[in-house]
Design a protein around this motif. Sequence first.
Motif, short mmCIF file in Angstrom:
data_model
loop_
_atom_site.label_atom_id
_atom_site.label_comp_id
_atom_site.label_asym_id
_atom_site.label_seq_id
_atom_site.Cartn_x
_atom_site.Cartn_y
_atom_site.Cartn_z
N LEU A 117 55.76 44.05 67.38
CA LEU A 117 54.43 43.46 67.22
C LEU A 117 54.60 41.96 66.99
CD1 LEU A 117 52.31 45.82 64.91
CD2 LEU A 117 51.78 45.16 67.26
N ASP A 119 52.39 38.39 66.40
CA ASP A 119 51.04 37.89 66.12
C ASP A 119 50.82 36.52 66.73
OD1 ASP A 119 51.85 35.80 64.33
OD2 ASP A 119 51.99 37.24 62.69
N THR A 236 46.76 45.43 72.10
CA THR A 236 46.45 44.28 71.24
C THR A 236 45.47 44.73 70.16
OG1 THR A 236 44.61 43.54 72.65
CG2 THR A 236 46.80 42.62 73.10
N ARG A 259 43.44 37.36 62.90
CA ARG A 259 44.81 37.54 63.35
C ARG A 259 44.81 38.57 64.48
NH1 ARG A 259 49.08 35.02 60.38
NH2 ARG A 259 47.94 33.53 61.67
N TRP A 261 47.50 40.80 66.94
CA TRP A 261 48.84 41.30 67.18
C TRP A 261 48.92 41.89 68.58
CZ3 TRP A 261 46.28 41.95 62.56
CH2 TRP A 261 46.89 41.43 61.42
#
Length: 276
Positions: A117, A119, A236, A259, A261
């Motif tokens: 993952l 970000d 996502t 945010r 990811w």
Amino acid sequence: MIVDPAARRADGESVRIAKDVLCAGATVRLCLPDGPEEWAKALAKRGERRPVVVGDDRALLRVVSLLHRERDLAGSVLSMVPVGGAVSLARSLGVPTGAVAAARAVLDGAERRMDLLVDDSDGVVLGGLTIPPLRDGRGAARPASPPAHPWLSTCRSLVRGFTARPARAAAPDDAAPTRLRVEADGVTLADLDHPVAGVSVGPAARTGYARVEVHPALTAPGTAPPPSPLHADARTVTVTGADFRYRADAVVTGPVRRRTWAVRAGAWGLALPPRP
């Protein structure tokens, strides 16, 4: 063989055992970095050698993060000998936790590609992340109005001294629901008008996807139980809210307001014992 200083302090004997096993089966170059710059230099000078991380989960995360930022993660195969108290991530990834078994996996293990993952600030998550509820503010003190007569204040103090029980401190996990917008591949799972008790993102059963779980919260005390958690697999995940924090691989980050990811399939390789 990159040995985290914390590992030497926590369990020098396990470090020695791992070194002996590795030196008996391969040519080993020992690196003892003391700071971030020395970690980066050790990785930059590795040449064709495989990096072997001796340390806890934070040491593994540090190496993966450095290689990711150098855009050299895809061509590297990592190995790990877990040493230290916080090794739950390594265990969940399949790394043996004993020094001898882990060192043998370094020598005889096979590469296994794993998802990552990443970000939008270029941070990486190896295992999973959680967004806990906001801390409750019930412990905040309210300013008191001054009494009309000084003698009344004295009487109240005496009465409180005889009758009041010691105040119970709020439990560390006392928390209130928070309002977040959670989107999985552009589909809204939760919006700001419905509070949530928590959000988690972790590996999905299929490669290239993350498993998103949203736990709705009670809207008021005494109401019916909240709906069942919402699940989705996505490439996502975007979370938006007012100054929220999140815990990724046991590292707390934030506060942030937004945010995203993204899953990168098979982005990094780890040497693990052969599957039975």
